[in-house]
Scaffold this active site. Structure first.
Site, PDB file in Angstrom:
ATOM      1  N   SER A 171      22.117   2.151  27.455  1.00  0.00           N
ATOM      2  CA  SER A 171      21.132   2.967  28.166  1.00  0.00           C
ATOM      3  C   SER A 171      20.620   2.246  29.422  1.00  0.00           C
ATOM      4  O   SER A 171      21.397   1.811  30.256  1.00  0.00           O
ATOM      5  CB  SER A 171      19.994   3.340  27.215  1.00  0.00           C
ATOM      6  OG  SER A 171      19.176   4.336  27.771  1.00  0.00           O
ATOM      7  N   HIS A 228      22.496  10.337  22.453  1.00  0.00           N
ATOM      8  CA  HIS A 228      22.402   9.363  23.546  1.00  0.00           C
ATOM      9  C   HIS A 228      23.057   8.046  23.159  1.00  0.00           C
ATOM     10  O   HIS A 228      23.991   7.594  23.825  1.00  0.00           O
ATOM     11  CB  HIS A 228      20.940   9.142  23.913  1.00  0.00           C
ATOM     12  CG  HIS A 228      20.733   8.128  24.991  1.00  0.00           C
ATOM     13  ND1 HIS A 228      21.426   8.156  26.183  1.00  0.00           N
ATOM     14  CD2 HIS A 228      19.917   7.052  25.056  1.00  0.00           C
ATOM     15  CE1 HIS A 228      21.043   7.137  26.933  1.00  0.00           C
ATOM     16  NE2 HIS A 228      20.135   6.449  26.269  1.00  0.00           N
ATOM     17  N   ASP A 258      25.372  14.100  26.665  1.00  0.00           N
ATOM     18  CA  ASP A 258      24.177  13.257  26.714  1.00  0.00           C
ATOM     19  C   ASP A 258      23.221  13.793  27.774  1.00  0.00           C
ATOM     20  O   ASP A 258      23.564  13.872  28.951  1.00  0.00           O
ATOM     21  CB  ASP A 258      24.592  11.822  27.040  1.00  0.00           C
ATOM     22  CG  ASP A 258      23.446  10.825  26.892  1.00  0.00           C
ATOM     23  OD1 ASP A 258      22.276  11.245  26.914  1.00  0.00           O
ATOM     24  OD2 ASP A 258      23.722   9.629  26.759  1.00  0.00           O
TER      25      ASP A 258
END
Length: 665
Positions: free
Chosen positions: A497, A628, A583
């Site tokens: 991320s 995610h 995502d």
């Protein structure tokens, strides 16, 4: 109407029992509540105390983190006939370690949510929500409350469980690995449990019981990753479901938190730097909520309750004037003082950088004070510091085998995050243990932008100070090499991320420090993402990355470190990227654009490097689904380990054999 009090950690204290009684017969708006009942609420004596250290990570206090375990009814290893009994005189830690080392671990799995309430434990068993008596929780004697297959979802799991105060109902949030969307079901507990209701797209939820002994469920509704609406609902013969709060500012999100003693429900309205809290009396949940403090830019605060006292944990400093309602008085607590002086544990404080000791037991790492004691008999943990360019000390946590010789020739896997004031995850993972057992060095770099050393540590690594995090990461890796931990040709780097920003930036600025990189759902195109306000999280992220659309200073600064913007023809480390097709947090489009641009730069550099040049590998692994980060994806774990071993030219036979003890292939 309001008195002012200077503070930097403040608690509001008043006689709580009067609050519910005052409001039972009258409904007032938020503004005149405090005035109307000022004379009815008994103020307690003003006093000072000190609490906590330097880490009020407010957003994490309300986060539900799944617990991890090695046992489940469906996956328990078969007991070996030759298994030796554990001596009774062995200490507790040794018993746990011996048990983990001697029994076969057929599968490492997530035990998602587990809640104890009354005399029962509520949890997921297979595809069912179940409960068992507390003393029988480790046996197979349980009551099935709901079969998740009724929802017709693909491999559903329970993310969170909340039980109504009198155990008439239980609510559970259910989701899948392929999506962040969740469904909250409400089950009536009886001889024949039945699902009373289900609500889509629920984020946070909590139960309270009103003055008529009726259970009320409060929940927040999430749309396109934005959580702005709060609802309350009742069930049975008096069914109600109504929205009673909507946040108008799109840069804020809303979550619910029930105080530790279940006395008050707090509605927390926050962005990255500012918060506002409304208080709902658990005895009178239908009355208007009470505003604790109107939002002030740059002021974060969090409310807890104990023994008829409210405690407010906040980040404001001495010069700040914090306006209090007239029915409350200030209670000052110093965020830099000893956490032992805190009346109760608000959060887990982080001590100043020094050597730590971690013990390995039941699938977790337990932190203690001390120096370099073993996780197991064969590996240890130590804490080092690197000096960044500006002289700032940056802590690192390092794992390696105790009996390793010539650490300079061992492979190194560096972990980094450095964003949102969140700590770098160092929780137990099976792949991390097998890497250490196979001779790897694991290093965790607690760079600025994270939350390990408090709110200032975060502030020093966001907006126009984001390059501090990059400088810290570079200093950490150079320090590791300088201290004899591995070398550039054996050094790898991993992140997920927002951690991808620092990793991608380092690959552009100092690629010679690395041999290979693995990224999961990485944030790599900061500039274009933050200029696209149609994306669901752009407005919420402005306080972290800046607003390049309206602020030229922010735009130019982002251009200096944005991984996508700074790709150039040069030698890069090999890179493996795992991305998810749908995502919503890190759109696939930006990752694909980054990958294509990187490959073009590598090809251009290869043309100028002549024959014999070994170009790095760039792998983009696009997984289906809309989640995610899937932390426990066996496919992802094995693909990343395989990639690292191949890039470093290492034999992966033993590591995969060891990994099979935990992961079912």
């Amino acid at each position: 109407m309001q008195q002012k009090s200077k503070l930097f950690l403040q608690a509001l204290k008043y006689s709580i029992p009067h609050l519910g009684k005052c409001m039972q017969k009258q409904h007032l708006n938020h503004c005149n509540f405090a005035d109307h009942y000022y004379n009815r609420i008994k103020l307690k004596k003003y006093h000072l105390t000190k609490c906590l250290q330097n880490k009020p990570t407010i957003s994490e206090l309300a986060r539900n983190i799944p617990s991890r375990s090695f046992s489940s009814k469906d996956f328990l290893p078969i007991k070996q006939e030759n298994e030796k009994p554990i001596p009774e005189n062995m200490d507790a830690f040794e018993k746990v370690r011996t048990k983990l080392e001697t029994q076969p671990q057929e599968e490492y799995e997530i035990i998602n949510a587990e809640v104890k309430h009354g005399g029962f434990v509520y949890y997921q068993e297979g595809c069912c929500l179940v409960r068992s008596k507390d003393e029988e929780a480790d046996n197979d004697n349980y009551e099935v409350l709901f079969n998740l297959e009724e929802l017709k979802l693909d491999q559903p799991f329970i993310d969170c469980i909340r039980v109504a105060p009198d155990e008439k109902y239980v609510a559970a949030k259910i989701r899948t690995e392929d999506s962040e969307a969740s469904t909250c079901i409400v089950v009536k507990l009886s001889d024949q449990p039945v699902m009373e209701a289900s609500f889509p797209n629920v984020s946070s939820f909590e139960w309270v019981k009103d003055e008529e002994e009726e259970d009320v469920l409060f929940y927040t509704f999430q749309r396109n990753l934005r959580c702005h609406d709060v609802y309350r609902a009742t069930f049975g013969d008096n069914k109600r479901n109504e929205r009673f709060y909507t946040e108008k500012d799109p840069s804020y999100f809303v979550f619910l938190y029930l105080t530790k003693d279940s006395r008050f429900l707090t509605i927390n309205i926050m962005n990255k730097t500012t918060s506002e809290v409304w208080l709902i009396d658990g005895l009178s949940p239908w009355d208007p909520p009470v505003l604790i403090q109107k939002r002030i830019h740059g002021v974060l605060y969090y409310v807890e309750h104990r023994d008829d006292e409210l405690y407010i944990l906040t980040n404001v400093g001495e010069p700040t004037e914090f306006k209090l309602p007239p029915w409350a008085c200030g209670f000052i607590m110093d965020t830099n003082s000893d956490p032992k002086n805190c009346p109760f544990q608000l959060c887990s404080p982080i001590r100043p950088p020094k050597y730590y000791t971690y013990k390995f037991a039941e699938g977790k790492l337990f932190e203690e004070t001390g120096h370099e004691d073993p996780i197991t008999k064969t590996s240890r943990v130590l804490r080092l510091e690197a000096k960044s360019r500006d002289g700032k000390s940056v802590p690192m946590t390092i794992f390696h085998k105790t009996d390793s010789e010539d650490l300079q020739k061992k492979p190194l896997l560096v972990h980094v995050y450095g964003a949102y004031g969140m700590d770098l995850k160092m929780n137990f993972r099976p792949e991390r243990r097998v890497l250490v057992d196979d001779g790897w060095i694991l290093a965790y770099c607690h760079v600025r932008g994270g939350g390990e050393l408090g709110l200032q540590w975060h502030a020093d690594g966001r907006l126009t100070k984001k390059l501090n995090g990059l400088a810290d990461l570079e200093a950490c890796i150079k320090t590791l090499h300088g201290q004899g931990f591995s070398q550039p040709s054996l050094t790898t780097l991993t992140a997920f991320s927002a951690g991808g920003v620092l990793v991608g930036a380092l690959c552009n600025s100092n690629p010679e420090l690395l041999r290979a990189v693995t990224l999961e759902a990485p944030f790599l195109d900061v500039l274009n993402t933050m200029m696209d306000t149609t994306l669901p999280l752009t407005l919420e992220e402005l306080e972290e990355w800046g607003n390049p659309s309206s602020d030229e200073k922010h735009k130019n600064y982002i251009k200096r470190y944005c991984p996508y913007q700074n790709i150039k023809p040069q030698h890069y480390p090999s890179i493996h990227i795992t991305a998810y097709e749908n995502d919503e947090r890190v759109p696939l489009k930006g990752i694909v654009s980054y990958t294509e641009k990187l490959k073009e730069a590598i090809m251009e550099h290869a043309k100028d490097s002549g024959e014999g040049y070994q170009a790095p590998n760039v792998v983009l692994d696009i997984q289906p689904g809309g989640n995610h980060v899937i932390e426990d994806s066996h496919k992802k774990i094995t693909a990343q380990i395989k990639f690292l071993y191949e890039e470093l030219g290492l034999d992966s036979t033993s590591v995969f054999e060891n990994l099979k003890k935990y992961l079912k292939f």
